[in-house]
Design an enzyme around this catalytic site. Sequence first.
Site, PDB file in Angstrom:
ATOM      1  N   TRP A 181       0.819  -1.216   0.000  1.00  0.00           N
ATOM      2  CA  TRP A 181       0.000   0.000   0.000  1.00  0.00           C
ATOM      3  C   TRP A 181       0.851   1.264   0.000  1.00  0.00           C
ATOM      4  CZ3 TRP A 181      -4.429  -0.177  -2.016  1.00  0.00           C
ATOM      5  CH2 TRP A 181      -5.268  -1.279  -1.848  1.00  0.00           C
TER       6      TRP A 181
ATOM      7  N   ASP B  98      -1.194   6.355   6.599  1.00  0.00           N
ATOM      8  CA  ASP B  98      -2.330   5.608   6.046  1.00  0.00           C
ATOM      9  C   ASP B  98      -2.692   4.525   7.057  1.00  0.00           C
ATOM     10  OD1 ASP B  98      -4.090   3.954   4.761  1.00  0.00           O
ATOM     11  OD2 ASP B  98      -2.779   3.494   3.050  1.00  0.00           O
TER      12      ASP B  98
ATOM     13  N   LYS C  71     -12.188  -1.484   6.685  1.00  0.00           N
ATOM     14  CA  LYS C  71     -11.513  -2.486   7.506  1.00  0.00           C
ATOM     15  C   LYS C  71     -11.996  -2.408   8.966  1.00  0.00           C
ATOM     16  CE  LYS C  71      -8.842  -2.704   3.762  1.00  0.00           C
ATOM     17  NZ  LYS C  71      -8.083  -1.800   2.909  1.00  0.00           N
TER      18      LYS C  71
HETATM   19  C1  PLP Z   1      -7.474  -1.174   1.793  1.00  0.00           C
HETATM   20  C2  PLP Z   1      -6.378  -0.218   1.898  1.00  0.00           C
HETATM   21  C3  PLP Z   1      -6.252   0.882   1.018  1.00  0.00           C
HETATM   22  C4  PLP Z   1      -7.170   1.114  -0.160  1.00  0.00           C
HETATM   23  O1  PLP Z   1      -8.434   1.436   0.192  1.00  0.00           O
HETATM   24  P1  PLP Z   1      -9.518   1.726  -0.960  1.00  0.00           P
HETATM   25  O2  PLP Z   1     -10.699   2.180  -0.182  1.00  0.00           O
HETATM   26  O3  PLP Z   1      -9.717   0.479  -1.744  1.00  0.00           O
HETATM   27  O4  PLP Z   1      -8.979   2.815  -1.823  1.00  0.00           O
HETATM   28  C5  PLP Z   1      -5.213   1.760   1.217  1.00  0.00           C
HETATM   29  N1  PLP Z   1      -4.331   1.579   2.212  1.00  0.00           N
HETATM   30  C6  PLP Z   1      -4.410   0.535   3.059  1.00  0.00           C
HETATM   31  C7  PLP Z   1      -3.402   0.390   4.152  1.00  0.00           C
HETATM   32  C8  PLP Z   1      -5.428  -0.387   2.929  1.00  0.00           C
HETATM   33  O5  PLP Z   1      -5.513  -1.431   3.772  1.00  0.00           O
END
Ligand code: PLP
Length: 363
Positions: A102, A175, A199
């Site tokens: 990511w 993030d 999540k």
């Molecule tokens: C799932 C995830 C993303 C992407 O999320 P989207 O909503 O699909 O854009 C980005 N960073 C991390 C750490 C993730 O787990």
Amino acid sequence: MSAIFNFCAGPAMLPQAVMQKAQQELLNWNDQGVSVMEISHRSKEFIALTEEAESNLRQLMEIPDNYHVLFMHGGGRGQFSAVVNNFLGDNGKALYLVDGSWSQAAVEEAEKLAGKDNIDRINIVESIAGKRQVVIPELTQIDKDYRYVHYCPNETVDGIEIFDNLNSPWPVIADMSSNILSRQIDVSQFGLIYAGAQKNIGPSGLSIVIVRDDLLALPCLPQSSIMDYRLAVKNDSMYNTPPTFAWYLAAEVFSWLKSVGGVAEMEQRNIEKAKRLYACIDELDFYVSGVAAQNRSRMNVTFQLTNSELDGKFLAEAQAAGLVALKGHRMVGGMRASIYNAMPLEGVDALVTFMTEFAAKNA
Ligand SMILES: *Cc1c(COP(=O)(O)O)cnc(C)c1O
């Protein structure tokens, strides 16, 4: 249908109590006679919902007053571009630490928007004695003027988590899509935190942004108005129609979190769940984790079967036992058990029992 435990990495399971409440009030929310999806986002009832959601999130994360809380569109990836467009106008430069897929995707987006000359990156994962481990360089020794440093404290695909805060001379952007609200953090150590909701918070599409007020003075690139933090602040996250149903579910998840004891309690539960699962992986020769102990994710437990020819059988039998979505990400293979806040301890225990029996039968 008998009970299943859903280990999907995202969109992930939501707390059962929240889903039941949402089901009960789907057609008649808050005595409105209609669904929460069918009312104006500017109605006083919906505004009350958003105010409570923000206040609960502030309490749960102990967010200081000089931070704004935004509810935006576009999930996690939407923020990959938003941070660049909002903070790197005027040829500003940024540093990206790469610890998995990511953060890799985030730096690629940044290079695309700001130009490679304005983006530096450092790979912070090393393989030591066959295990992947995070080694962060001394950031204070780097003689450069960055607008921010970006990293991903929990790499969802790779199963790598960074528990220590960065010691950074620049604002830290994190993030936290897959570990927000899973453990206590000191928000004041961050310039900006963002998270796609699917999540640990609610349905996909929504993203939460927590941004320190002074960062909003940085020069921005020309950008789409719906991703502009300043407009989002000015309009209370309602510059355009927000994802109201996702916001409502997020609000319910925050209330649920408070009712079960908040983030401190959740952290204890998450420590225990991860401990039991990694203990099973370490104790049985049948399974192996490729991540060093100090960087093992509490949210996304990645592991391999030592005999990968049994992968298909493992997945099929797990599925039959009600343990679903254990297949690792297509980029890394193997297995991944995502055990976010909503996963009860019983789900982890059921998985450990299954893994122990599967190993015994197939040894
Ligand atoms: C799932 C995830 C993303 C992407 O999320 P989207 O909503 O699909 O854009 C980005 N960073 C991390 C750490 C993730 O787990």
